[in-house]
Design an enzyme around this catalytic site. Sequence first.
Site: not given
Ligand code: 3HC
Length: 284
Positions: A119, A140, A152, A190
């Site tokens: 990342s 990514h 990405e 990022n």
């Molecule tokens: N893996 C697989 N499935 C997953 C999971 C995971 N890690 N986490 C949740 N799920 C599944 C679960 O089965 C869940 O259903 P359940 O709770 O009934 O079991 C289902 O997905 C839906 O989960 P949510 O109800 O929590 O889904 P939401 O609609 O609330 O959305 C989200 C969750 C997509 C994470 C949303 O909150 C979001 O978009 N958040 C922002 C995340 C973000 O910005 N990520 C980027 C981070 S930066 C990055 O990654 C860069 C790196 O380089 C550091």
Amino acid sequence: MEVRKVGVIGLGAMGAGIAQLCVEAGVDTVGREISDELGERARDRIGHFLTRKVEKGTLGQAERDAAVGRLALTTEVGDLADCDLVIEAIVEELAPKRELFAELDRLTRPEAVLATNTSALSVTEIAAAAERPQRVVGMHFFNPAPLMPLVEIVRAELTGDEAFETAFAFAERIGKTPIRCHDTPGFVVNRVLIPLLNDCVRVLDEARVSPEDLDQGMQGGAGWPMGPCTLLDLVGIDVHVHASEALFEKTRAPRMAPPPRLVAMKNAGLLGRKSGRGFYTYED
Ligand code: 3HC
């Protein structure tokens, strides 16, 4: 190039998520961890999320079982020799990644594509460890990988078109929306998100606002799907601090530097969800 078999190296949160996407898309996948126990843990995690899909009626039981059955586990990098695409998701440190890419370059077929999920490190520096850097590319993914649409596809200095387009097409095949970019610090998202999250944490102290209120503020006032403190807990405070430090080192931009509050949390072991405590406390 057609990808028939994929290798995923490192089955932590990101690697397990990537392996899940591959097996769900019908691709035979070899997952490599350093111990059987860690490999089994990743398989359980994948099985758990796929079972939730069955319970919610979005996946059939037979499809779930077939998907889990497509994942083979190993502790030997040599077992990835016949993979068409290998995606690396190990620790975010340059030396072990370079060592791994040199090894992969030796043991896989010359036309196989080697991708890193780094990342914040330079894909070009990782690729330089390979005799054939033209087949090394960045893929990514975002956390949580099974849910976030973006990948990405990062072109390093010597990445060839064949490897680049194979990675792009594969991301589409597993249901993602890839974008093309060049190997610059933080790539696209990022580069913007890390200083933004650092700003959010600085505001916590400056405006004397609670994590709950800051989260509500950014959700209710800026339309974020989850607040910055919840997001940092999800990503991992250690992961974020490490990425911030790597970007600061490259850009020397003060906003990239991790705020002292986050560094203190990291040093105290308050890493977010994975340690049970970060800005919030987690019971599961
Ligand atoms: N893996 C697989 N499935 C997953 C999971 C995971 N890690 N986490 C949740 N799920 C599944 C679960 O089965 C869940 O259903 P359940 O709770 O009934 O079991 C289902 O997905 C839906 O989960 P949510 O109800 O929590 O889904 P939401 O609609 O609330 O959305 C989200 C969750 C997509 C994470 C949303 O909150 C979001 O978009 N958040 C922002 C995340 C973000 O910005 N990520 C980027 C981070 S930066 C990055 O990654 C860069 C790196 O380089 C550091």
